[in-house]
Write a protein that holds these residues in place. Structure first.
Motif, PDB file in Angstrom:
ATOM      1  N   ILE A 334       0.850  -1.204   0.000  1.00 14.37           N
ATOM      2  CA  ILE A 334       0.000   0.000   0.000  1.00 14.37           C
ATOM      3  C   ILE A 334       0.882   1.249   0.000  1.00 14.37           C
ATOM      4  O   ILE A 334       0.696   2.167  -0.788  1.00 14.37           O
ATOM      5  CB  ILE A 334      -0.958  -0.008   1.210  1.00 14.37           C
ATOM      6  CG1 ILE A 334      -1.959  -1.151   1.045  1.00 14.37           C
ATOM      7  CG2 ILE A 334      -1.675   1.334   1.351  1.00 14.37           C
ATOM      8  CD1 ILE A 334      -2.802  -1.418   2.276  1.00 14.37           C
ATOM      9  N   ARG A 335       1.868   1.232   0.862  1.00 15.40           N
ATOM     10  CA  ARG A 335       2.760   2.399   0.914  1.00 15.40           C
ATOM     11  C   ARG A 335       3.471   2.626  -0.421  1.00 15.40           C
ATOM     12  O   ARG A 335       3.536   3.751  -0.913  1.00 15.40           O
ATOM     13  CB  ARG A 335       3.785   2.216   2.056  1.00 15.40           C
ATOM     14  CG  ARG A 335       4.973   3.144   1.971  1.00 15.40           C
ATOM     15  CD  ARG A 335       4.565   4.620   2.028  1.00 15.40           C
ATOM     16  NE  ARG A 335       5.662   5.534   1.714  1.00 15.40           N
ATOM     17  CZ  ARG A 335       5.942   6.011   0.499  1.00 15.40           C
ATOM     18  NH1 ARG A 335       5.198   5.690  -0.555  1.00 15.40           N
ATOM     19  NH2 ARG A 335       6.952   6.820   0.318  1.00 15.40           N
ATOM     20  N   GLU A 336       4.012   1.547  -0.982  1.00 11.68           N
ATOM     21  CA  GLU A 336       4.842   1.703  -2.175  1.00 11.68           C
ATOM     22  C   GLU A 336       4.024   1.990  -3.425  1.00 11.68           C
ATOM     23  O   GLU A 336       4.577   2.410  -4.440  1.00 11.68           O
ATOM     24  CB  GLU A 336       5.709   0.459  -2.409  1.00 11.68           C
ATOM     25  CG  GLU A 336       6.782   0.235  -1.352  1.00 11.68           C
ATOM     26  CD  GLU A 336       7.887   1.289  -1.360  1.00 11.68           C
ATOM     27  OE1 GLU A 336       7.654   2.405  -1.881  1.00 11.68           O
ATOM     28  OE2 GLU A 336       8.977   1.008  -0.847  1.00 11.68           O
ATOM     29  N   ALA A 382      -0.881  13.870   0.406  1.00 10.75           N
ATOM     30  CA  ALA A 382       0.362  14.172   1.123  1.00 10.75           C
ATOM     31  C   ALA A 382       0.798  12.909   1.853  1.00 10.75           C
ATOM     32  O   ALA A 382       0.047  12.384   2.672  1.00 10.75           O
ATOM     33  CB  ALA A 382       0.132  15.303   2.112  1.00 10.75           C
ATOM     34  N   PHE A 383       1.982  12.432   1.533  1.00 14.12           N
ATOM     35  CA  PHE A 383       2.393  11.161   2.128  1.00 14.12           C
ATOM     36  C   PHE A 383       3.904  11.059   2.201  1.00 14.12           C
ATOM     37  O   PHE A 383       4.623  11.874   1.632  1.00 14.12           O
ATOM     38  CB  PHE A 383       1.851   9.983   1.302  1.00 14.12           C
ATOM     39  CG  PHE A 383       2.405   9.893  -0.094  1.00 14.12           C
ATOM     40  CD1 PHE A 383       1.828  10.615  -1.121  1.00 14.12           C
ATOM     41  CD2 PHE A 383       3.504   9.093  -0.387  1.00 14.12           C
ATOM     42  CE1 PHE A 383       2.322  10.537  -2.430  1.00 14.12           C
ATOM     43  CE2 PHE A 383       4.011   9.009  -1.683  1.00 14.12           C
ATOM     44  CZ  PHE A 383       3.420   9.734  -2.700  1.00 14.12           C
ATOM     45  N   GLY A 384       4.339  10.035   2.917  1.00 12.68           N
ATOM     46  CA  GLY A 384       5.746   9.694   2.804  1.00 12.68           C
ATOM     47  C   GLY A 384       6.553   9.660   4.074  1.00 12.68           C
ATOM     48  O   GLY A 384       6.088   9.240   5.124  1.00 12.68           O
ATOM     49  N   ILE A 391       7.922  15.107   2.984  1.00 12.15           N
ATOM     50  CA  ILE A 391       6.543  14.792   2.607  1.00 12.15           C
ATOM     51  C   ILE A 391       6.379  14.991   1.100  1.00 12.15           C
ATOM     52  O   ILE A 391       6.832  16.002   0.558  1.00 12.15           O
ATOM     53  CB  ILE A 391       5.552  15.739   3.338  1.00 12.15           C
ATOM     54  CG1 ILE A 391       5.739  15.688   4.864  1.00 12.15           C
ATOM     55  CG2 ILE A 391       4.113  15.422   2.942  1.00 12.15           C
ATOM     56  CD1 ILE A 391       5.322  14.406   5.515  1.00 12.15           C
ATOM     57  N   HIS A 392       5.739  14.033   0.454  1.00 14.88           N
ATOM     58  CA  HIS A 392       5.340  14.220  -0.940  1.00 14.88           C
ATOM     59  C   HIS A 392       3.979  14.896  -0.913  1.00 14.88           C
ATOM     60  O   HIS A 392       2.967  14.243  -0.654  1.00 14.88           O
ATOM     61  CB  HIS A 392       5.322  12.885  -1.674  1.00 14.88           C
ATOM     62  CG  HIS A 392       6.678  12.234  -1.689  1.00 14.88           C
ATOM     63  ND1 HIS A 392       7.778  12.866  -2.216  1.00 14.88           N
ATOM     64  CD2 HIS A 392       7.127  11.062  -1.199  1.00 14.88           C
ATOM     65  CE1 HIS A 392       8.840  12.096  -2.077  1.00 14.88           C
ATOM     66  NE2 HIS A 392       8.479  10.992  -1.442  1.00 14.88           N
ATOM     67  N   PHE A 393       3.990  16.182  -1.126  1.00 16.16           N
ATOM     68  CA  PHE A 393       2.801  17.013  -0.905  1.00 16.16           C
ATOM     69  C   PHE A 393       2.190  17.338  -2.271  1.00 16.16           C
ATOM     70  O   PHE A 393       2.369  18.426  -2.815  1.00 16.16           O
ATOM     71  CB  PHE A 393       3.246  18.291  -0.172  1.00 16.16           C
ATOM     72  CG  PHE A 393       2.140  19.024   0.521  1.00 16.16           C
ATOM     73  CD1 PHE A 393       1.660  18.609   1.751  1.00 16.16           C
ATOM     74  CD2 PHE A 393       1.575  20.151  -0.061  1.00 16.16           C
ATOM     75  CE1 PHE A 393       0.645  19.301   2.398  1.00 16.16           C
ATOM     76  CE2 PHE A 393       0.564  20.850   0.579  1.00 16.16           C
ATOM     77  CZ  PHE A 393       0.094  20.423   1.812  1.00 16.16           C
ATOM     78  N   ASN A 394       1.493  16.347  -2.822  1.00 12.69           N
ATOM     79  CA  ASN A 394       1.059  16.445  -4.218  1.00 12.69           C
ATOM     80  C   ASN A 394      -0.395  16.918  -4.315  1.00 12.69           C
ATOM     81  O   ASN A 394      -1.219  16.557  -3.495  1.00 12.69           O
ATOM     82  CB  ASN A 394       1.220  15.077  -4.888  1.00 12.69           C
ATOM     83  CG  ASN A 394       2.669  14.581  -4.814  1.00 12.69           C
ATOM     84  OD1 ASN A 394       3.590  15.400  -4.716  1.00 12.69           O
ATOM     85  ND2 ASN A 394       2.870  13.279  -4.833  1.00 12.69           N
ATOM     86  N   VAL A 395      -0.642  17.688  -5.346  1.00 11.28           N
ATOM     87  CA  VAL A 395      -1.990  18.252  -5.536  1.00 11.28           C
ATOM     88  C   VAL A 395      -2.441  17.947  -6.959  1.00 11.28           C
ATOM     89  O   VAL A 395      -1.779  18.354  -7.925  1.00 11.28           O
ATOM     90  CB  VAL A 395      -1.972  19.791  -5.334  1.00 11.28           C
ATOM     91  CG1 VAL A 395      -3.392  20.354  -5.447  1.00 11.28           C
ATOM     92  CG2 VAL A 395      -1.353  20.160  -3.991  1.00 11.28           C
ATOM     93  N   ALA A 431      13.565  17.446  -1.632  1.00 10.04           N
ATOM     94  CA  ALA A 431      14.181  16.683  -0.553  1.00 10.04           C
ATOM     95  C   ALA A 431      14.783  15.384  -1.052  1.00 10.04           C
ATOM     96  O   ALA A 431      15.763  14.899  -0.508  1.00 10.04           O
ATOM     97  CB  ALA A 431      13.123  16.374   0.512  1.00 10.04           C
ATOM     98  N   GLU A 432      14.192  14.819  -2.105  1.00  9.70           N
ATOM     99  CA  GLU A 432      14.514  13.438  -2.448  1.00  9.70           C
ATOM    100  C   GLU A 432      14.704  13.218  -3.952  1.00  9.70           C
ATOM    101  O   GLU A 432      15.562  12.449  -4.366  1.00  9.70           O
ATOM    102  CB  GLU A 432      13.381  12.536  -1.946  1.00  9.70           C
ATOM    103  CG  GLU A 432      13.647  11.067  -2.108  1.00  9.70           C
ATOM    104  CD  GLU A 432      12.550  10.215  -1.514  1.00  9.70           C
ATOM    105  OE1 GLU A 432      12.871   9.345  -0.709  1.00  9.70           O
ATOM    106  OE2 GLU A 432      11.367  10.413  -1.873  1.00  9.70           O
ATOM    107  N   HIS A 433      13.901  13.862  -4.769  1.00  7.78           N
ATOM    108  CA  HIS A 433      13.857  13.497  -6.188  1.00  7.78           C
ATOM    109  C   HIS A 433      14.859  14.246  -7.047  1.00  7.78           C
ATOM    110  O   HIS A 433      15.052  13.889  -8.204  1.00  7.78           O
ATOM    111  CB  HIS A 433      12.446  13.709  -6.749  1.00  7.78           C
ATOM    112  CG  HIS A 433      11.410  12.868  -6.078  1.00  7.78           C
ATOM    113  ND1 HIS A 433      10.080  13.169  -6.090  1.00  7.78           N
ATOM    114  CD2 HIS A 433      11.519  11.734  -5.350  1.00  7.78           C
ATOM    115  CE1 HIS A 433       9.401  12.262  -5.407  1.00  7.78           C
ATOM    116  NE2 HIS A 433      10.258  11.377  -4.934  1.00  7.78           N
ATOM    117  N   GLY A 434      15.483  15.267  -6.500  1.00  6.19           N
ATOM    118  CA  GLY A 434      16.498  15.974  -7.253  1.00  6.19           C
ATOM    119  C   GLY A 434      15.945  17.193  -7.978  1.00  6.19           C
ATOM    120  O   GLY A 434      14.857  17.690  -7.677  1.00  6.19           O
TER     121      GLY A 434
HETATM  122  C1  2HG Z   1       7.671   7.687  -2.892  1.00  4.06           C
HETATM  123  O1  2HG Z   1       8.077   7.993  -1.772  1.00  4.06           O
HETATM  124  C2  2HG Z   1       8.350   8.238  -4.089  1.00  4.06           C
HETATM  125  O2  2HG Z   1       6.740   6.883  -3.069  1.00  4.06           O
HETATM  126  C3  2HG Z   1       7.385   8.900  -5.085  1.00  4.06           C
HETATM  127  O3  2HG Z   1       9.362   9.118  -3.731  1.00  4.06           O
HETATM  128  C4  2HG Z   1       6.700  10.090  -4.528  1.00  4.06           C
HETATM  129  O4  2HG Z   1       5.211  10.187  -6.415  1.00  4.06           O
HETATM  130  C5  2HG Z   1       5.708  10.780  -5.455  1.00  4.06           C
HETATM  131  O5  2HG Z   1       5.415  11.962  -5.214  1.00  4.06           O
END
Ligand code: 2HG
Ligand code: ZN
Length: 474
Positions: A334-336, A382-384, A391-395, A431-434
């Motif tokens: 679920i997380r991945e 928002a997750f991660g 935090i992946h703060f997606n909209v 923070a993470e993706h570059g």
């Molecule tokens: C994750 O943590 C990846 O699942 C993707 O870094 C994050 O899609 C994302 O915003």
């Protein structure tokens, strides 16, 4: 790369490359090239006149020396699972490192292994496992992401909390410089104070300084047991408080601590086959906790004790501890799959942000209010990696709207407002993706002039002709 003088140099460049690497090492076949020139989320479409497929460091060296001779720009690529438009070529020659996939050495007593750049992360984990060790890097795209790409993007993932980012897992690297010279920095040393730590320059450089061809990576003791729990919480503030308690309670055995929103969970259940909610509940947040321990005795009790105490303190509404590997695999699945589930739901403004962990709760509250105000019809997902403050703060674009037009148009104001908030909280907008092409202008705007000047000075020193992945990062 579009000017005609480059065009006229391409054909002789390809001819010389083919002479040097043989037909296996070079392709101009559009079908073979196709999967390399757009990203996995389908947002970016590039092009390349030639796909270079070296099988050894010497071949990378020959290819880069020829690129230098002919004045050709180069984009290196690993598994092409990047998120920031860093590895898709736009007219540059594309070097794919995937054929360089040898295990050069495993040294268990030194807790180290040396792998070539094209080794896929799951293979790297298996190599370590066979040697009775752990290579801890773990992330959603581990079945395709390669060691070279993971180094070049300084990958993070779900175990950073305990083991650090890729930057922390590299003891040495081998890289080919833009002029074709090979630097063998494959040292398996924990201590080496002989001046600048040059390998760190290449880690997170996104291929802008040279091509990483191999690396010596750190290994760790393999935990004998992992305990996984799915925990219902009412707010990110409670999640952060729970993390502090979990670390203290377990003596630092927390290896995973991931925040999952109920809305994102719903998207996973809807879009990802064979998923099931481990613990149906109405609260808005879940936390996935993983403990890694050297001995099975007392492990379950440790998790139970932690959760009982947290329930007692009112931090946790309900919790389920995985009874077996299948249950823990479901929790992790679920997380991945939050990211692919979000993709299935619709295109989103991606904000890969971090703040000090102590400010996560404030960021989430203010960020949520901001999205409600500026994008009331979009969905916030928002997750991660809350334990890393990331935090992946997606909209998502509002339903029914042309998503691409929104992302390229008024959505940009939402991104600016979120980044302003992050800047105010002393955080990072990547923070993470570059950086890639996606955030290049944004970092230039937000970093201090002195920091940008140092970055540009490094770039000029190593790649004076600006041929290595131009237009990315700096
Ligand atoms: C994750 O943590 C990846 O699942 C993707 O870094 C994050 O899609 C994302 O915003
Ligand atoms: Zn992530």
């Amino acid at each position: 790369m579009a000017d005609s003088s480059v065009q006229s140099r391409i054909d002789p460049f390809i001819a010389r490359l083919t002479e040097a690497l043989g037909p296996k090492g070079v392709s101009i076949d559009p079908q073979e090239i196709a999967p390399h020139v757009h990203d996995w989320r389908g947002r970016w479409n590039g092009s390349t006149p030639v796909l270079v497929k070296p099988a050894s460091t010497e071949e990378v060296s020959k290819a880069l020396a020829l690129a230098a001779e002919f004045g050709i720009a180069v984009t290196p690529q690993g598994g092409n699972s990047g998120m920031v438009n860093g590895g898709v070529p736009y007219g540059e020659a594309l070097i794919s490192l995937r054929r360089m996939n040898k295990v050069r050495e495993v040294d268990p007593l030194n807790d180290a292994m040396t792998l070539e750049a094209g080794v896929v992360l799951t293979q790297a984990q298996e190599v370590a496992d066979k040697a009775g060790r752990l290579f801890p890097l773990s992330l959603g795209s581990e079945g395709v992401a390669t060691i070279g790409g993971l180094i070049s993007t300084n990958a993070g993932g779900v175990a950073v909390l305990r083991y650090g980012m890729m930057r922390d897992l590299v003891l040495g690297i081998e890289a080919v410089l833009p002029d074709g010279r090979i630097w063998n920095g494959l040292r398996g040393l924990r201590k080496d104070n002989t001046g600048y730590d040059l390998k760190q320059l290449f880690i997170g450089a996104e291929g802008t300084l040279g091509v990483v061809t191999a690396a010596t990576l750190k290994l760790f003791p393999k935990p004998a047991v992992k305990e996984t729990a799915w925990v219902v919480v009412k707010s990110p503030a409670d999640a952060v408080e729970l993390l502090a308690r979990a670390r203290a309670w377990t003596g630092g055995a927390v290896t995973g601590f991931e925040l999952i929103p109920a809305f994102g969970l719903g998207l996973v259940l809807k879009h990802i086959p064979d998923t099931r909610d481990p613990l149906p509940a109405v609260a808005p947040w879940r936390v996935l906790i993983e403990l890694s321990l050297p001995r099975p005795e007392g492990a379950r009790e440790m998790m139970e004790g932690l959760l009982a105490e947290a329930i007692e303190a009112g931090l946790v509404g309900d919790a389920a501890i995985a009874e077996n590997i299948a249950q823990s695999a479901m929790m992790w699945k679920i997380r991945e799959t939050l990211s692919p589930a979000e993709k299935a739901h619709g295109k989103a403004l991606k904000h890969d942000v971090s703040v000090p962990v102590s400010r996560v709760a404030e960021f989430m509250e203010r960020g949520e209010a901001l999205v409600k105000r500026m994008a009331p019809d979009g969905d916030l997902i928002a997750f991660g990696h809350v334990g890393d403050g990331n935090i992946h703060f997606n909209v998502t674009a509002p339903q029914g709207r042309d998503a691409e037009a929104y992302l390229e148009g008024e959505g940009k104001a939402v991104t600016q407002a979120i980044h302003d908030l992050i800047t105010e909280l002393n955080g990072s907008i990547s923070a993470e993706h570059g950086v890639g092409k996606l955030k290049r202008d944004e970092i230039a705007r937000r970093k201090s002039p002195v920091e940008m000047e140092m970055m540009r000075a490094v770039k000029r020193a190593l790649d004076p002709e600006n041929r290595m992945n131009p237009g990315r990062v700096v």
